[in-house]
Design an enzyme around this catalytic site. Structure first.
Site, short mmCIF file in Angstrom:
data_model
loop_
_atom_site.label_atom_id
_atom_site.label_comp_id
_atom_site.label_asym_id
_atom_site.label_seq_id
_atom_site.Cartn_x
_atom_site.Cartn_y
_atom_site.Cartn_z
N GLY A 91 -1.75 -11.80 -3.28
CA GLY A 91 -2.08 -12.27 -4.63
C GLY A 91 -0.92 -12.15 -5.60
O GLY A 91 -0.95 -12.70 -6.70
N LYS A 112 7.52 -8.80 -4.14
CA LYS A 112 6.23 -8.29 -4.63
C LYS A 112 6.26 -8.30 -6.15
O LYS A 112 7.11 -7.63 -6.75
CB LYS A 112 6.00 -6.89 -4.08
CG LYS A 112 4.64 -6.29 -4.41
CD LYS A 112 4.41 -5.01 -3.61
CE LYS A 112 3.12 -4.32 -4.01
NZ LYS A 112 2.90 -3.09 -3.26
N ARG A 175 10.85 -6.22 -0.65
CA ARG A 175 10.39 -5.27 0.36
C ARG A 175 10.76 -5.76 1.75
O ARG A 175 10.63 -6.94 2.05
CB ARG A 175 8.87 -5.14 0.21
CG ARG A 175 8.22 -4.22 1.18
CD ARG A 175 6.88 -3.77 0.64
NE ARG A 175 5.82 -4.74 0.88
CZ ARG A 175 4.54 -4.49 0.61
NH1 ARG A 175 4.17 -3.32 0.09
NH2 ARG A 175 3.62 -5.39 0.84
N ASP A 251 -6.64 -3.39 4.48
CA ASP A 251 -5.56 -4.34 4.16
C ASP A 251 -4.25 -3.61 3.92
O ASP A 251 -3.20 -4.24 3.82
CB ASP A 251 -5.92 -5.21 2.95
CG ASP A 251 -6.37 -4.39 1.76
OD1 ASP A 251 -7.32 -3.60 1.89
OD2 ASP A 251 -5.75 -4.51 0.68
P1 AMP Z 1 -3.06 -3.59 -3.47
O1 AMP Z 1 -3.92 -2.71 -4.30
O2 AMP Z 1 -1.66 -3.77 -4.01
O3 AMP Z 1 -3.04 -3.22 -2.02
O4 AMP Z 1 -3.70 -5.04 -3.58
C1 AMP Z 1 -5.01 -5.36 -3.14
C2 AMP Z 1 -5.23 -6.85 -3.32
O5 AMP Z 1 -5.18 -7.21 -4.70
C3 AMP Z 1 -4.18 -7.73 -2.65
O6 AMP Z 1 -4.82 -8.91 -2.22
C4 AMP Z 1 -3.22 -8.03 -3.78
O7 AMP Z 1 -2.49 -9.21 -3.56
C5 AMP Z 1 -4.16 -8.15 -4.95
N1 AMP Z 1 -3.50 -7.85 -6.23
C6 AMP Z 1 -3.13 -6.63 -6.68
N2 AMP Z 1 -2.56 -6.72 -7.89
C7 AMP Z 1 -2.56 -8.04 -8.24
C8 AMP Z 1 -2.11 -8.77 -9.37
N3 AMP Z 1 -1.55 -8.18 -10.42
N4 AMP Z 1 -2.29 -10.11 -9.35
C9 AMP Z 1 -2.87 -10.72 -8.30
N5 AMP Z 1 -3.32 -10.09 -7.22
C10 AMP Z 1 -3.17 -8.75 -7.17
MG MG Z 2 -2.31 -3.88 -0.41
#
Ligand code: AMP
Ligand code: MG
Length: 491
Positions: A91, A112, A175, A251
């Site tokens: 995302g 990222k 990354r 994930d």
């Molecule tokens: P994470 O907590 O970084 O492992 O992210 C979990 C999910 O939320 C993943 O699909 C990320 O791509 C999405 N995600 C986290 N932060 C954002 C953001 N600021 N904008 C869009 N998607 C996000």
């Molecule tokens: Mg993640």
């Protein structure tokens, strides 16, 4: 430019069409290169002198797509805190492509924080500078500790602000990973009953990460065993240094066995098995001591995606996978015990060693004993000075009892005391990313645009075992006024 700067070879894009969305990064208004990891650039065969400037800022912000790159957002699903989300995906990240490093290893290069994608749901696709720097420093510290991890190649600021609780400077992390295939990648296709794609992904994963399994009788069962073994080794390494990942969602579990997605992670200071730092983990699901169990829970979710591949009879497939899954606690304990033996200065194995290791942890519980300092202090005890480590215990009786048992056990070992102490100092770190030091470095960088404390911290953590004069403050737990520490999700 007369020659390509980066030599991409994009197998994910080529072999797995339908597993991602080709995409472009958002434009960063005023990108600035803050950090370039010279040693890693070198390992990747990159010309760091050329990248260490405006060109690096352009590439690592996503503003310039380097020749040969094919930016894409990967699809994945995942169990988050136990609840299944069928569609997560990149995302706010883009895979630029894959590089073959100097050792012949294929590595992903990912941005990222590079803007919205078809997987962004409600999010802005961006990252704030603090979490980017946090992932940078903790990942590099883990690498220096010898723990498999994704790496940080570069950090840029984008020149825009991103909205969180307040407005924060926007940033992008570049990354490097063995790959970004997660348990959740398998779950994405399995949940849609796209069995052909699950098989395609499994075949790709075997070819990329576990090539010897290709000719196995049951390669998919073997794949499961190999991933379990990699996770057992990885989580044991976390536990041995007091690392708490904080968001062990499926994930965030890499099939290649690397630590990935540093969000609200932190290192434990006082030994307390129930330690949780993450503000979003209200029930302590991902507490320190739960990590091996959670890894097994995540592997169970992985096993579920492989049923159709493992055997035509689903009951038989489940039986075979369960048998393998039941091996996990043994595998984990073996790795953990090997590590604990080394931490305690034992080069040989005896039956009572597991109990001895557990007895030390029990003695530490409820004592406000600093996990890192106690283990590092054991080598001083071997050198004849047990007072230093003893001082970490409020109630010294249980520790004294343990000390006597340990010394009796050490008498069965043949190495000289000095050789043993030196070996222990190679596995018990002196310098870890102490929470107050990380926070101090991040605050200086984000509030005052001052990277000096961050770079100093990075330099200390690059050599976690070698004692150097003048770095005493990096070995100390947080001062009292730092208060109870909480981390926030890295979004
Ligand atoms: P994470 O907590 O970084 O492992 O992210 C979990 C999910 O939320 C993943 O699909 C990320 O791509 C999405 N995600 C986290 N932060 C954002 C953001 N600021 N904008 C869009 N998607 C996000
Ligand atoms: Mg993640």
């Amino acid at each position: 430019m007369d020659k390509a700067l980066l030599h991409f070879d994009n197998s994910y894009a080529r072999d797995l069409e339908g597993f991602y969305a080709p995409w472009q990064a958002a434009t960063a208004p005023a990108p600035r290169l803050l950090l370039l990891n010279q040693a890693l650039a070198e390992e990747l065969g990159l010309d760091s002198a050329t990248l260490d400037d405006e060109l690096g800022a352009a590439i690592f912000s996503g503003n310039q797509v380097p020749e040969g790159a094919l930016p894409l957002a990967q699809a994945y699903a995942g169990h988050q805190f136990g609840h299944f989300s069928p569609q997560l995906g990149d995302g706010r990240a883009l895979l630029l492509g894959e590089l073959i490093d100097r050792h012949g290893r294929r590595r992903d290069m990912q941005l990222k924080g590079s803007g919205r994608t078809p997987f962004s749901r409600g999010g802005d696709g961006k990252a704030a500078l603090g979490p980017v720097l946090r992932e940078y420093v903790i990942g590099e510290a883990m690498h220096a500790l010898g723990i498999p991890t994704t790496r940080a190649l570069a950090a840029v600021t984008t020149g825009e602000t991103v909205r969180r609780e307040t407005w924060l400077p926007g940033a992008i992390l570049t990354r490097i990973a063995a790959s970004h295939i997660r348990v959740g990648t398998f779950q994405f296709f399995a949940a849609r009953n796209e069995n052909v794609r699950v098989k395609q992904l499994a075949d790709y994963t075997i070819a990329r990460h576990y090539p010897p399994l290709k000719g196995a009788d049951n390669p998919y069962l073997e794949l499961f065993a190999a991933v379990s073994a990699a996770q057992a080794a990885l989580i044991a390494r976390w536990m041995l240094v007091g690392f708490i990942h904080g968001v062990m969602n499926t994930d965030n579990m890499s099939i290649a066995g690397e630590t990935i997605d540093y969000g609200p992670c932190a290192f434990m200071d006082n030994y307390d098995p129930e330690t949780v730092f993450s503000s979003i983990d209200a029930h302590g699901r991902y507490a320190y001591a739960h990590q091996p169990l959670i890894a097994q829970w995540n592997l169970t979710r992985f096993a579920e995606t492989l049923i159709d591949l493992v055997h035509p009879d689903p009951d038989e497939a489940a039986r075979l996978l369960t048998e393998q899954l039941n091996e996990f606690p043994k595998l984990y304990t073996r790795h953990w015990l090997d590590g604990m033996r080394a931490k305690m200065g034992l080069a040989t194995a005896e039956d009572g060693d597991l109990a001895l290791a557990q007895a030390l942890l029990s003695a530490m519980e409820g004592q406000n004993a600093d996990f890192t300092q106690v283990f590092r202090g054991l080598s001083a005890a071997v050198r004849g000075d047990p007072a230093q480590v003893r001082a970490h215990f409020v109630n010294q009786a249980p520790f004294d009892l343990w000390l006597a048992q340990w010394q009796a056990r050490l008498a069965h070992e043949s190495a000289t005391a000095e050789a043993r102490a030196e070996a222990m100092d190679q596995v018990n770190p002196l310098y870890i990313p102490r929470n107050h030091k990380v926070e101090e470095a991040l605050a200086a960088a984000t509030l005052n645009q001052d990277l000096t404390p961050f770079k100093a911290l990075l330099a200390v953590l690059e050599r976690p075992f070698a004692e150097r004069p003048g770095l005493e403050s990096y070995t100390q737990p947080a001062p009292e006024d730092f208060g109870p520490f909480k981390t926030f999700c890295g979004t």
